[in-house]
Motif scaffolding. Structure first.
Motif, short mmCIF file in Angstrom:
data_model
loop_
_atom_site.label_atom_id
_atom_site.label_comp_id
_atom_site.label_asym_id
_atom_site.label_seq_id
_atom_site.Cartn_x
_atom_site.Cartn_y
_atom_site.Cartn_z
N ALA A 1 -7.91 5.73 1.72
CA ALA A 1 -8.59 4.87 0.74
C ALA A 1 -9.97 5.38 0.38
O ALA A 1 -10.50 5.03 -0.68
CB ALA A 1 -8.68 3.44 1.28
N THR B 1 -3.92 -10.81 -5.40
CA THR B 1 -2.88 -10.74 -6.44
C THR B 1 -2.98 -11.86 -7.47
O THR B 1 -2.28 -11.82 -8.48
CB THR B 1 -1.48 -10.81 -5.79
N ALA C 1 -4.59 -1.84 -5.30
CA ALA C 1 -3.24 -2.41 -5.23
C ALA C 1 -3.10 -3.43 -4.11
O ALA C 1 -2.33 -4.38 -4.22
CB ALA C 1 -2.22 -1.28 -5.03
N ALA C 2 -3.87 -3.24 -3.04
CA ALA C 2 -3.77 -4.14 -1.88
C ALA C 2 -4.65 -5.38 -2.02
O ALA C 2 -4.63 -6.25 -1.15
CB ALA C 2 -4.14 -3.39 -0.61
N ALA D 1 -7.25 -0.04 -2.05
CA ALA D 1 -7.69 -1.43 -2.07
C ALA D 1 -7.47 -2.10 -3.42
O ALA D 1 -7.50 -3.32 -3.51
CB ALA D 1 -9.16 -1.53 -1.68
N THR E 1 -1.68 -3.06 -9.98
CA THR E 1 -0.60 -2.54 -9.15
C THR E 1 -0.18 -1.13 -9.53
O THR E 1 0.58 -0.48 -8.80
CB THR E 1 0.63 -3.46 -9.24
N ARG F 1 -10.72 2.39 -4.56
CA ARG F 1 -9.64 2.52 -3.59
C ARG F 1 -10.11 2.13 -2.18
O ARG F 1 -9.29 1.80 -1.33
CB ARG F 1 -9.07 3.94 -3.59
#
Length: 464
Positions: free
Chosen positions: A243, A367, A363-364, A361, A375, A156
């Motif tokens: 985070a 992509t 999910a962020a 981090a 996600t 995270r």
């Protein structure tokens, strides 16, 4: 049953001459130890084990396997629950001698050999106050962990392990040495962010490191009847947690540790674990809603990261069966389903029933990689370990029931390192259908004959 594959003695003699490492065959001293993997359910007898000492050894071993028509399995840490690192009547390319971990303090990177475990990496980086996302067990192999995505306590804050991959050196199915990075072979580099060992033997990885001046944790133990309330509080803590926070809600039989009261040892407990990339006063403040629920045991302390990594090492020699579901939400109904099933953990075993918070981090992060599960805000991970073969059916059934319970909230994408052999569709779901087609084209370019197939396999296919 097919008769054992006969390997020509001349080919074995040539392989022994070519390798700086050792070659083992059935009957040799050390053979049985070398073929043993973490999951005691796996009892396979390879024809040849090539204990490689360097990348040249790996190349020779791969070419030997192909010339003698032996199926080729690759062993790093040996933690695959499906036993992907050993094949009956095949060749094992054993990388465990290649475990060096070298930190470049100026570049903030570490270069690890293909056989390095998380312990090798963590212990090399800790004296510099540095770390990167690693597996939640110190005996996990860095290679398979990273190339499969890499989920751990620090994700995270620092992202998945593969988000920190700078470069990889591989030996291909043709025995050639290739480098993959953003600049060199970028399509292969993309595929290594989740695609696992499908494309070659990773002889070294270079990973980005991060400053980690402090690490702390809160481990709180509750009786099982308190778990639904604990689960709701844990969920709500992570709804706004920074985070720096990671951890899990974990059911398991309480171990005989000095900090566990005698009356709890061997009984089912529910633990709320918060790991924290920062000082102990901050994790104490974050855990306040959970502390207010009056745990049976409170352990809130600073802890070196490398020691945290060893804290829940699952011992070798047990039978293992794991799976996972990644959830789009964790409402009260899901909390109750999780707790109800956890209360039915097969006993007596060392089984763990785990809920991991994702986000941050993860999910962020990037992509574009073949990691559609990143996600999801939550992951349910039934992690069954036990001793007796006669318990196999009931334990495996419990794991499958956990998945069924979680499916109403599942996103139908899964971190493949958390599962065994669950069918081709689960593999496609783990990558995403569009990503799978792109991965199949990379596979066709680097391993068109599917030499490296003991994994969550990608079938080679030319790009449309």
């Amino acid at each position: 049953m097919a008769p054992p594959h006969t390997v020509p003695e001349a080919a074995l003699t040539a392989l022994r001459a070519d390798l700086a490492g050792e070659v083992l065959v059935p009957g040799d001293p050390g053979y049985d130890e070398a073929r043993t993997v973490h999951n005691a359910m796996i009892d396979r007898r390879p024809a040849v084990i090539a204990q490689c000492a360097n990348p040249s050894d790996v190349s020779h071993a791969v070419l030997f396997g192909r010339a003698t028509e032996l199926p080729i399995a690759v062993r790093g840490g040996g933690h695959s629950v499906a036993g992907a690192s050993v094949a009956d009547d095949g060749l094992v390319v054993d990388l465990r001698r290649m475990h060096a971990a070298t930190v470049d303090r100026e570049e903030m990177t570490v270069r690890v050999g293909g056989g390095a475990t998380m312990s090798h990496l963590d212990r090399a980086a800790q004296p510099f106050g540095l770390a990167t996302t690693g597996g939640r067990a110190s005996t996990t192999g860095v290679g398979g962990f990273t190339l499969g995505g890499g989920s751990g306590w620090l994700e995270r804050k620092f992202g998945l392990a593969c988000d920190n991959l700078v470069a990889a050196e591989l030996v291909t199915a043709e025995g050639k040495h290739v480098v993959a990075s953003e600049r060199e072979n970028p399509e292969l580099f993309w595929a290594l962010h989740g695609g696992g060992g499908n494309f070659g033997v990773a002889t070294s990885l270079t990973l980005r490191l991060h400053a980690l001046p402090a690490m702390s944790m809160a481990m709180l133990f509750y009786r099982p009847e308190a778990a639904p309330e604990v689960g709701r509080a844990f969920r709500d803590v992570f709804a706004t947690a920074p985070a720096e926070a990671g951890g899990g809600m974990i059911y398991f039989p309480a171990p005989p540790e000095p900090f566990i009261p005698e009356h709890l040892v061997g009984t089912l407990v529910c633990a709320a674990l918060i790991t924290y990339a920062g000082p102990v006063d901050e994790v104490h403040e974050l855990a306040a809603p959970l502390l207010a629920l009056r745990p049976e045991v409170e352990l809130v302390t600073d802890i070196p990261y490398a020691d945290l990594q060893c804290m829940i090492d699952d011992p070798p020699g047990l039978r293992n069966y794991w799976s996972a579901e990644y959830l789009g939400e964790f409402p009260d109904e899901a909390v109750d389903a999780f707790c109800s099933r956890a209360a039915r953990i097969p006993m007596p075993t060392a089984t763990q029933h785990v809920l991991f918070p994702m986000g941050g981090a993860v999910a962020a992060g990037p992509t574009g990689y073949p990691l559609p599960w990143r996600t999801a805000p939550w992951a349910v991970h039934p992690f069954a370990t036990w001793e007796k073969p006669e318990d196999d059916d009931r334990v495996v059934a419990w794991v499958r029931d956990v998945r069924a319970d979680a499916r109403p909230w599942s996103i139908d994408a899964v971190y493949l390192n958390f599962i065994g052999a669950e069918g081709d569709q689960r593999v496609v779901s783990g990558f995403g259908a569009e990503n799978y087609r792109r991965l199949a084209a990379v596979k066709a370019a680097y391993d068109p004959d599917n030499v490296f197939r003991f994994n969550h396999n990608i079938t080679p296919a030319a790009a449309a």
